[in-house]
Motif scaffolding. Structure first.
Motif, PDB file in Angstrom:
ATOM      1  N   ASP A  90      28.519   3.250  -7.580  1.00  0.00           N
ATOM      2  CA  ASP A  90      27.136   3.641  -7.906  1.00  0.00           C
ATOM      3  C   ASP A  90      26.286   2.398  -8.163  1.00  0.00           C
ATOM      4  OD1 ASP A  90      27.688   6.296  -7.624  1.00  0.00           O
ATOM      5  OD2 ASP A  90      27.913   6.714  -9.777  1.00  0.00           O
ATOM      6  N   LYS A  91      26.899   1.413  -8.822  1.00  0.00           N
ATOM      7  CA  LYS A  91      26.144   0.171  -9.089  1.00  0.00           C
ATOM      8  C   LYS A  91      25.856  -0.579  -7.789  1.00  0.00           C
ATOM      9  CE  LYS A  91      27.811  -0.754 -13.756  1.00  0.00           C
ATOM     10  NZ  LYS A  91      28.451  -1.726 -14.643  1.00  0.00           N
TER      11      LYS A  91
ATOM     12  N   ALA B 176      23.047   1.137  -6.077  1.00  0.00           N
ATOM     13  CA  ALA B 176      21.753   0.841  -6.719  1.00  0.00           C
ATOM     14  C   ALA B 176      21.290  -0.562  -6.335  1.00  0.00           C
ATOM     15  CB  ALA B 176      21.883   0.973  -8.234  1.00  0.00           C
TER      16      ALA B 176
ATOM     17  N   ARG C 284      20.074  -0.560  -2.767  1.00  0.00           N
ATOM     18  CA  ARG C 284      18.755   0.097  -2.661  1.00  0.00           C
ATOM     19  C   ARG C 284      17.648  -0.816  -3.198  1.00  0.00           C
ATOM     20  NH1 ARG C 284      19.346   5.141  -0.732  1.00  0.00           N
ATOM     21  NH2 ARG C 284      21.514   5.806  -0.826  1.00  0.00           N
TER      22      ARG C 284
END
Ligand code: PMP
Length: 440
Positions: free
Chosen positions: A335-336, A339, A342
């Motif tokens: 997830d990191k 992120a 992105r």
């Protein structure tokens, strides 16, 4: 001058000397952050002391005993551990030495299953366009990657291919995710009816497509529908988790996130985590029992099945992925990573899509974001970005992917699950530099 047949390069590549956690160091002392775990292999990183200890102990006790005569304790332990965490209904583990062997085994197992049940008209497979399921002839003949197949055509047994579930290029503007999933899954039913379901053995697919498309998961509901169709027509669902399995997507088996169980599932790469070459084909009780109650024999096998040292290494890998919490870490750090990607590439004029699950992420490179037009293959953008990243000390997945045989449309990242926050920063910085150098 060397006599090694280098497959990827006409010149001699740098010599890898050592591995240290998330890094590979070459003989000149240059450090490379392993952003692709080799090829989605090194989930634990490069110098795991527990795996090294297990290998050392096993190799000095019993390196190998042929399965024609013996079973071994490490093979049994590993099979039990895998089954304890496997999708519902999966009961048996057939060990092999790598991904292509695992897929080849799955195909032969499925075919022989219908010989045992007397449904001998079932002789062919359906897979998806652009898919890659391995390089041995059977696995290659099943995959739908036109570019990989071309030099070897005609292949032994032609398979049939339906569209992949590819939200970025497949979904229509007025369609919901669920409607798109149903529409594209229903192609399987249409293809079965066209071919005659009584001629089809199974449907083969990667839950999250890796090498050829760049970490593309299916939309919600797609695989549930695929499972229903397989059940309705009595065909087997064979999931290829060679790349996306073993914690890579944040669950031990990627298909857990689609809420389905296959009849057969293949694993490799992360299973040995690069410490030993090992793969496995896991099957349901019904497939195993067809042989046990029928001929009693599965007339297929390889010399290194259940290799004791490979199994001892993989047993530590799987225990670290499960009880050791590394799969949960893949979800969290993934997830990191998402992120961070992105934040750096979300507004990039040449990035059309950022996707994936866990420590399995893809960036789709386009010439035009509005129209989603890819760069001309001749520009070899993807190859150049990877070369620039490698020069800067970042390893990205070696292949560029294809769109109907065109190269150069994505970057695939599959780093070790032990990655630290600072290394996520390093990865994204080096990738940004590579993009800036090649396409601005
Ligand atoms: N299936 C999939 C989904 C793969 O990604 C690969 C390797 N890239 C294979 C099978 C073949 O595995 P191997 O290279 O270990 O033979």
């Amino acid at each position: 001058m060397t006599h090694v047949f280098h497959r990827h390069s006409r010149t001699t590549p740098p010599r890898a000397a050592r591995g240290e956690g998330a890094y590979i160091i070459d003989t000149d002392g240059k450090r490379y952050l392993d952003g692709s775990g080799g090829a989605a292999v090194s989930c634990l990183g490069h110098s795991d002391p527990e795996v090294i200890a297990a290998i050392t102990e096993q190799v000095s006790t019993l390196a190998f005993a042929h399965t024609g005569f013996f079973t071994t304790e490490p093979a049994e332990r590993l099979a039990d551990r895998l089954i304890a965490h496997a999708p519902e209904g999966i009961e048996k583990v057939y060990f092999v030495s790598g991904g292509s062997e695992a897929v080849e085994t799955a195909l032969k197992m499925a075919r022989q299953y219908f010989v045992e049940t007397g449904e001998v008209t079932r002789t062919r497979f359906i897979a998806r366009r652009q898919s890659y399921h391995g390089n041995t002839l059977g696995a290659l003949a099943t995959g739908g990657n036109a570019w990989r197949r071309a030099p070897f055509a005609p292949l032994m047994a032609e398979s049939f291919h339906i569209a992949p579930c590819y939200e970025y290029r497949g979904i229509e503007s007025n369609e919901s995710l669920e409607d798109y999933g149903l529409r594209v899954a229903n192609e399987l039913e249409a293809e079965l009816l066209r071919l005659g379901p009584e001629t089809v053995i199974g449907f083969v697919a990667e839950p999250v497509v890796g090498a050829t498309m760049g970490a593309v998961p299916a939309v919600p509901g797609y695989f549930k529908r695929i499972r229903e169709i397989c059940d309705r027509y009595g065909i087997l669902l064979i999931l290829d988790e060679v790349m996306c399995g073993m914690g890579r997507t944040g669950t031990l088996f990627a298909c857990e996130q689609d809420g389905i169980s296959p009849d057969i599932v293949t694993i490799a790469k992360g299973l040995g985590a690069g410490y030993q070459p090992i793969g496995a084909t896991l099957c349901s009780g019904k497939i195993h029992d067809a042989f046990a109650n029928g001929s009693g024999f599965f007339q297929h096998g390889h010399t290194y099945i259940g290799h004791a040292t490979a199994c001892a290494a993989a047993d530590v890998v799987v225990s670290k992925l499960t009880e050791g919490g590394l799969t949960a870490r893949a979800a969290e750090m993934g997830d990191k990573l998402d992120a961070a990607l992105r934040a750096s590439f979300g507004d990039h004029p040449h990035i059309g899509d950022i996707r994936g699950r866990g420590m399995f992420r893809g960036l789709e490179i386009v010439a035009d974001r509005e129209t989603k037009t890819p760069f001309e293959p001749e520009r070899a953008i993807n190859k150049k970005i990877k070369a620039a990243a490698f020069e800067a000390g970042l390893i990205c997945y070696p292949m560029g992917g294809t769109i109907d045989g065109r190269l150069g449309d994505h970057v695939l990242l599959a780093p070790p699950f032990i990655l630290e926050d600072a290394q996520i920063g390093e990865l994204v910085d080096k990738l940004s530099m590579a993009f800036a150098q090649v396409i601005g």
